[in-house]
Design a protein around this motif. Structure first.
Motif, PDB file in Angstrom:
ATOM      1  N   GLY A  26       0.841  -1.180   0.000  1.00  0.00           N
ATOM      2  CA  GLY A  26       0.000   0.000   0.000  1.00  0.00           C
ATOM      3  C   GLY A  26       0.877   1.232   0.000  1.00  0.00           C
ATOM      4  O   GLY A  26       2.068   1.157  -0.306  1.00  0.00           O
ATOM      5  N   ILE A  42      -2.690   9.634   5.228  1.00  0.00           N
ATOM      6  CA  ILE A  42      -3.694   8.691   4.736  1.00  0.00           C
ATOM      7  C   ILE A  42      -2.983   7.392   4.386  1.00  0.00           C
ATOM      8  O   ILE A  42      -2.144   7.378   3.482  1.00  0.00           O
ATOM      9  CB  ILE A  42      -4.407   9.243   3.483  1.00  0.00           C
ATOM     10  CG1 ILE A  42      -4.981  10.641   3.758  1.00  0.00           C
ATOM     11  CG2 ILE A  42      -5.468   8.273   2.994  1.00  0.00           C
ATOM     12  CD1 ILE A  42      -5.293  11.429   2.489  1.00  0.00           C
ATOM     13  N   GLU A  43      -3.297   6.323   5.089  1.00  0.00           N
ATOM     14  CA  GLU A  43      -2.705   5.016   4.803  1.00  0.00           C
ATOM     15  C   GLU A  43      -3.701   4.196   4.004  1.00  0.00           C
ATOM     16  O   GLU A  43      -4.835   4.007   4.434  1.00  0.00           O
ATOM     17  CB  GLU A  43      -2.341   4.296   6.091  1.00  0.00           C
ATOM     18  CG  GLU A  43      -1.637   2.990   5.859  1.00  0.00           C
ATOM     19  CD  GLU A  43      -1.173   2.320   7.146  1.00  0.00           C
ATOM     20  OE1 GLU A  43      -1.147   1.077   7.168  1.00  0.00           O
ATOM     21  OE2 GLU A  43      -0.854   3.023   8.106  1.00  0.00           O
ATOM     22  N   LEU A  44      -3.268   3.732   2.838  1.00  0.00           N
ATOM     23  CA  LEU A  44      -4.134   2.945   1.965  1.00  0.00           C
ATOM     24  C   LEU A  44      -3.452   1.656   1.552  1.00  0.00           C
ATOM     25  O   LEU A  44      -2.258   1.656   1.261  1.00  0.00           O
ATOM     26  CB  LEU A  44      -4.470   3.726   0.689  1.00  0.00           C
ATOM     27  CG  LEU A  44      -5.499   4.827   0.781  1.00  0.00           C
ATOM     28  CD1 LEU A  44      -5.586   5.574  -0.531  1.00  0.00           C
ATOM     29  CD2 LEU A  44      -6.855   4.250   1.128  1.00  0.00           C
ATOM     30  N   GLN A  45      -4.200   0.589   1.503  1.00  0.00           N
ATOM     31  CA  GLN A  45      -3.730  -0.673   0.938  1.00  0.00           C
ATOM     32  C   GLN A  45      -4.000  -0.629  -0.565  1.00  0.00           C
ATOM     33  O   GLN A  45      -4.902   0.087  -1.018  1.00  0.00           O
ATOM     34  CB  GLN A  45      -4.462  -1.856   1.578  1.00  0.00           C
ATOM     35  CG  GLN A  45      -4.303  -1.945   3.087  1.00  0.00           C
ATOM     36  CD  GLN A  45      -2.858  -2.108   3.494  1.00  0.00           C
ATOM     37  OE1 GLN A  45      -2.138  -2.917   2.935  1.00  0.00           O
ATOM     38  NE2 GLN A  45      -2.418  -1.319   4.465  1.00  0.00           N
ATOM     39  N   ALA A  48      -7.565  -0.135  -2.340  1.00  0.00           N
ATOM     40  CA  ALA A  48      -8.487   0.483  -1.379  1.00  0.00           C
ATOM     41  C   ALA A  48      -8.668   1.972  -1.680  1.00  0.00           C
ATOM     42  O   ALA A  48      -7.915   2.572  -2.438  1.00  0.00           O
ATOM     43  CB  ALA A  48      -7.958   0.304   0.042  1.00  0.00           C
ATOM     44  N   SER A  49      -9.693   2.548  -1.055  1.00  0.00           N
ATOM     45  CA  SER A  49      -9.927   3.980  -1.190  1.00  0.00           C
ATOM     46  C   SER A  49     -10.254   4.563   0.177  1.00  0.00           C
ATOM     47  O   SER A  49     -10.618   3.849   1.106  1.00  0.00           O
ATOM     48  CB  SER A  49     -11.046   4.267  -2.190  1.00  0.00           C
ATOM     49  OG  SER A  49     -12.267   3.728  -1.727  1.00  0.00           O
ATOM     50  N   ALA A  50     -10.103   5.885   0.278  1.00  0.00           N
ATOM     51  CA  ALA A  50     -10.388   6.597   1.527  1.00  0.00           C
ATOM     52  C   ALA A  50     -10.976   7.958   1.179  1.00  0.00           C
ATOM     53  O   ALA A  50     -10.728   8.510   0.101  1.00  0.00           O
ATOM     54  CB  ALA A  50      -9.110   6.765   2.345  1.00  0.00           C
ATOM     55  N   SER A  56     -12.401  11.593  -2.751  1.00  0.00           N
ATOM     56  CA  SER A  56     -12.273  10.150  -2.637  1.00  0.00           C
ATOM     57  C   SER A  56     -10.957   9.788  -3.317  1.00  0.00           C
ATOM     58  O   SER A  56     -10.762  10.095  -4.497  1.00  0.00           O
ATOM     59  CB  SER A  56     -13.439   9.466  -3.340  1.00  0.00           C
ATOM     60  OG  SER A  56     -13.229   8.075  -3.387  1.00  0.00           O
ATOM     61  N   GLU A  58      -8.312   6.799  -4.315  1.00  0.00           N
ATOM     62  CA  GLU A  58      -8.178   5.356  -4.532  1.00  0.00           C
ATOM     63  C   GLU A  58      -6.751   5.047  -4.966  1.00  0.00           C
ATOM     64  O   GLU A  58      -6.207   5.694  -5.860  1.00  0.00           O
ATOM     65  CB  GLU A  58      -9.146   4.902  -5.616  1.00  0.00           C
ATOM     66  CG  GLU A  58      -9.056   3.431  -5.926  1.00  0.00           C
ATOM     67  CD  GLU A  58      -9.959   3.031  -7.082  1.00  0.00           C
ATOM     68  OE1 GLU A  58      -9.720   1.955  -7.650  1.00  0.00           O
ATOM     69  OE2 GLU A  58     -10.881   3.785  -7.427  1.00  0.00           O
TER      70      GLU A  58
END
Length: 121
Positions: A26, A42-45, A48-50, A56, A58
């Motif tokens: 990620g 912001i930690e994302l794999q 994934a989205s946040a 938004s 992704e």
């Protein structure tokens, strides 16, 4: 026009810059709200989205140089704004050169800090 010139310069330098890369699990991104001055990590794999403010974000994938996981990470991002059609940003962002291919938004900035390479990171 500037983006096209930047991309052409990057492509011309690609053979000299070629190195083996690995895919992280990620990415760690940082967002800036230009109105409040507040930053948010912001930690994302991958995949994934946040939500960040009205955005938004992704993450498709994050890559980094083999043998240098703290080195120049780059991530493929898609960024949309809530309640608006279309994509604000889609492409690769590089940690070492965030302005090379940046999100163009009046209120928010988002950029890549590094890839996440292991469970504990």
């Amino acid at each position: 026009m500037i983006r096209i010139l930047s991309l052409l310069a990057l492509l011309a330098a690609a053979p000299a810059m070629a190195e083996e890369v690995s895919e992280g699990r990620g990415a760690m991104l940082r967002g800036l709200d230009k109105v409040s001055g507040e930053t948010t990590d912001i930690e994302l794999q991958n995949g994934a989205s946040a939500e960040y403010g009205r955005l938004s974000v992704e993450l498709r994938e994050c890559r980094f140089p083999v043998g240098n996981p703290a080195g120049d990470a780059y991530a493929f991002l898609t960024i949309r704004e809530q309640d608006r059609d279309g994509v604000l940003f889609q492409g690769w962002m590089m940690a070492s050169s965030p302005a090379l291919n940046a999100l163009d938004h009046a209120r928010y900035d988002v950029w890549v800090l590094r890839c996440i390479t292991s469970e504990g990171e």
